[in-house]
Design a protein around this motif. Sequence first.
Motif, short mmCIF file in Angstrom:
data_model
loop_
_atom_site.label_atom_id
_atom_site.label_comp_id
_atom_site.label_asym_id
_atom_site.label_seq_id
_atom_site.Cartn_x
_atom_site.Cartn_y
_atom_site.Cartn_z
N ILE A 179 0.85 -1.19 0.00
CA ILE A 179 0.00 0.00 0.00
C ILE A 179 0.88 1.25 0.00
O ILE A 179 1.79 1.36 0.82
N LEU A 180 0.61 2.15 -0.93
CA LEU A 180 1.32 3.43 -0.94
C LEU A 180 0.31 4.53 -0.58
O LEU A 180 -0.69 4.71 -1.27
N GLU A 181 0.59 5.24 0.50
CA GLU A 181 -0.28 6.34 0.93
C GLU A 181 0.34 7.65 0.46
O GLU A 181 1.52 7.91 0.69
N TRP A 182 -0.49 8.45 -0.19
CA TRP A 182 -0.07 9.79 -0.62
C TRP A 182 -0.89 10.80 0.17
O TRP A 182 -2.12 10.81 0.08
N GLU A 183 -0.22 11.59 0.99
CA GLU A 183 -0.93 12.58 1.81
C GLU A 183 -0.61 13.98 1.30
O GLU A 183 0.50 14.26 0.86
N TRP A 184 -1.60 14.83 1.45
CA TRP A 184 -1.44 16.20 0.96
C TRP A 184 -2.03 17.18 1.97
O TRP A 184 -3.07 16.91 2.58
N SER A 185 -1.35 18.31 2.15
CA SER A 185 -1.91 19.39 2.95
C SER A 185 -1.54 20.72 2.30
O SER A 185 -0.49 20.86 1.68
N SER A 186 -2.42 21.69 2.47
CA SER A 186 -2.11 23.04 2.01
C SER A 186 -1.11 23.67 2.98
O SER A 186 -1.12 23.36 4.17
#
Length: 292
Positions: free
Chosen positions: A13-20
């Motif tokens: 599993i590859l998790e891609w997280e994003w935040s401003s």
Amino acid sequence: MVVRKTYHCNNQILEWEWSSDNPLMPYPYWTSCYLIDGLLIDSGAPAGENDLKEFVNSLNPSQMIDKCFITHTHEDHAGGAHMLNTEFGIPIYTSDKALNLLKRGNIYPEYRQVAWGLKLLPVNAEIIDKPIITKSKKYNFELFPMSGHAPELNALIEKDQQWAFVADAVQPKYKMIFGKNSDIQEDISLICQSLSKLYDFTEGMDNLLIFSAGNGVLQGREFIKVKMEEIENLRIQAHEYHGELQKEGYSGKKLIRKLIRNLFGKESIIEQLTQGDLSRENLIISLIKWEK
Ligand SMILES: [Zn+2]
């Protein structure tokens, strides 16, 4: 913009997280997409579109996305779907309840624009109502409706692997709630019902992993039980205080303010920033409405 990439479960599993990184935000709000054998679960926020594009372009051939499933239509989950579909030709799947909302797109209040980007573009999605089999046929994901946070929310569960991808249906702490003026209306009784359904469904899964959006991986079936107890305690307390305060002659706004103080000490800072859209007051109203 800030991006984090994390591998889970021996790189399956590859998790891609994003935040401003918008300076107007009091702290970063994270959202996650998960990539498993070509299946992308959720698509990040509208303002993360270019970062997501970069992520897709960075994938090696064995990781290539062949389909994307949207758990629910909030902009921090469906925000990259338009781009994935139009620029990469990736088919977007969702549940029947989410389809029309996705096709319509959405414009939402300013505080959400600060966190996630200006608007949700319409997504040309298709309904999927049977289990999702991944590219190499290694994994089989069942759709699992979990209303409460959003009426249309569907989690994905891989029974053999004991994985549950729940998006926002399970939260680390039930201290804040959406509602009131926006199109996001949470219901604490439905949230608890969905948790109970998940708890029953995962019986026998001793190594259950619950993948949240932006709140990490929550370990074990017991976690669900603890959350149900946390909510039940809040419900009992809210009703007790409510009864006592009514006897003392409190009503309306004054009663709610007193309840906030008794239950949580004070209103969340988020209440002001969102003009009441997200508040502890909304949680209290939902708890009080919940009769058993
Ligand atoms: Zn959400």
